[in-house]
Write an enzyme that holds these catalytic residues in place. Structure first.
Site, short mmCIF file in Angstrom:
data_model
loop_
_atom_site.label_atom_id
_atom_site.label_comp_id
_atom_site.label_asym_id
_atom_site.label_seq_id
_atom_site.Cartn_x
_atom_site.Cartn_y
_atom_site.Cartn_z
N LYS A 179 0.84 -1.20 0.00
CA LYS A 179 0.00 0.00 0.00
C LYS A 179 0.88 1.26 0.00
CE LYS A 179 -4.33 1.34 2.25
NZ LYS A 179 -4.14 2.78 2.24
N GLY A 180 0.38 2.31 -0.64
CA GLY A 180 1.15 3.53 -0.81
C GLY A 180 1.73 4.11 0.47
N SER B 246 -12.21 6.08 -2.40
CA SER B 246 -11.55 7.35 -2.09
C SER B 246 -10.99 7.24 -0.68
CB SER B 246 -12.56 8.51 -2.19
OG SER B 246 -11.92 9.73 -1.87
N ILE B 247 -10.11 6.25 -0.51
CA ILE B 247 -9.53 5.98 0.81
C ILE B 247 -8.67 7.15 1.29
CG2 ILE B 247 -8.06 4.41 2.15
CD1 ILE B 247 -10.73 3.21 1.21
N GLY B 248 -8.02 7.81 0.36
CA GLY B 248 -7.19 8.95 0.73
C GLY B 248 -5.77 8.57 1.10
N CYS C 262 -1.44 11.42 -7.61
CA CYS C 262 -1.66 12.35 -6.50
C CYS C 262 -1.67 13.80 -7.01
CB CYS C 262 -0.55 12.22 -5.47
SG CYS C 262 -0.22 10.54 -4.97
N THR D 171 -6.46 3.80 -11.29
CA THR D 171 -7.92 3.86 -11.38
C THR D 171 -8.39 5.06 -12.22
OG1 THR D 171 -7.99 5.10 -9.30
CG2 THR D 171 -8.25 2.70 -9.18
#
Length: 311
Positions: free
Chosen positions: A45-46, A70-72, A130, A193
């Site tokens: 994960k980022g 839109s987890i952010g 981003c 996405t």
């Protein structure tokens, strides 16, 4: 001969099936279900410089043939990952790629610098979807010039393979692909996405707290395959492509490979079937046996050759 074993970026992989960043978290949760050593690679994960809580709810909504999220980019920060998570993860015999993001160039470079020194991280995947806060919020991955500068500087920071995960939210994917290749990227990940909006018709307002979210799942398959096709058609084997988007089974994976992907990533399918990467690995082997192929690499970009033959 192992039909799936191969070398990319100077690294040896057991198979071409990776897990995509995000839906697989940091891998340790899934390690309770199966041995992570069976995977070709894990893209975690980022990671940002500091911890992030992510967006407020609602953050996920189901859509026809997929989902919007839109987890952010919620994450514990790169230092926590290196000190706490990585020591547990590197016990598994698989390749580990760290997904990197930032709000500006400086943050990207600072995260990359830390990960470059981290033993057990085999490569970096650059998330350029981003918003660039210093450029009015325009995503890094939609401006070829900004993207070129970022990738060029990242290559100065790290000696590890640098893959760039391209955004599909552009008018021409070749413009951003060209920028990355010119700047020295070691590989391209196609695709991230696609922006979408879902509206609650009863409440008469957008469902997600951020209004827009990233579309993933089966709906993304033909879009991803099309963009892989375009990039491979121009570059061929000169730049390795990692395909991601809409892969739920081995036939989906084969579409990516036949279009030009050297490896694939499984994303959203992990949510509803955590075993899907293992099933794809096994089914790919069976497909190669049935078709009489010596190695899966014989299929990379083959759909392009078939068109030439038919003409």
């Amino acid at each position: 001969m192992d039909k799936l074993k191969h070398t990319l970026f100077g690294l040896e992989f057991k198979n071409p099936v990776w897990t995509a960043s995000g839906t697989f978290s940091y891998g340790l949760e899934v390690a309770k279900i199966y041995d992570l050593s069976l995977l070709g690679a894990i893209v975690v994960k980022g990671l940002s410089l500091k911890p992030r809580k992510g967006n407020m709810p609602e953050r996920i909504v189901e859509t026809p043939a997929g989902m919007l999220n839109s987890i952010g980019l919620q994450n514990p920060g790169v230092d926590y990952f290196i000190n706490e998570t990585l020591p547990k993860l590197k016990k598994y015999d698989t390749k580990i790629f760290a997904n990197v993001f930032g709000e500006d160039e400086d943050e990207y470079l600072a995260v990359a610098e830390r990960l470059d020194k981290a033993d057990g991280v085999h490569g970096l995947e650059l998330n350029v979807s981003c918003p660039n806060v210093k450029k009015g919020g325009i995503a890094f991955g939609t401006d070829p010039e900004v993207l070129y500068n970022l990738v060029y500087k990242m290559k100065k920071i790290t000696k590890k393979p640098l893959l760039v995960k391209l955004s599909p939210n552009v008018s021409n994917i070749l413009d951003t692909a060209d920028a990355c290749v010119s700047a020295g990227a070691d590989g391209l990940v196609l695709i991230n996405t696609l922006l979408g909006v879902a509206i609650d018709v009863e409440r008469e307002k957008p469902i997600l707290s951020t209004i827009t979210g990233g579309l993933s799942g089966p709906a993304m398959l033909p879009i991803a395959v099309r963009m892989i096709w375009q990039v491979y058609q121009k570059y061929g084997s000169r730049i390795p492509i990692i395909g991601v988007g809409g892969i739920s089974n081995y036939k989906d994976a084969l579409q990516h490979i036949l279009a030009g992907a050297s490896a694939i990533q499984v994303g959203t399918a992990n949510f509803y079937d955590p075993l899907s990467p293992l099933k794809i690995i096994e089914d790919l082997k069976n497909h190669l046996d049935k078709k009489g192929y010596v190695h899966y690499s014989q299929l990379i970009g083959k759909a392009h050759q078939m068109i030439i033959k038919e003409v």
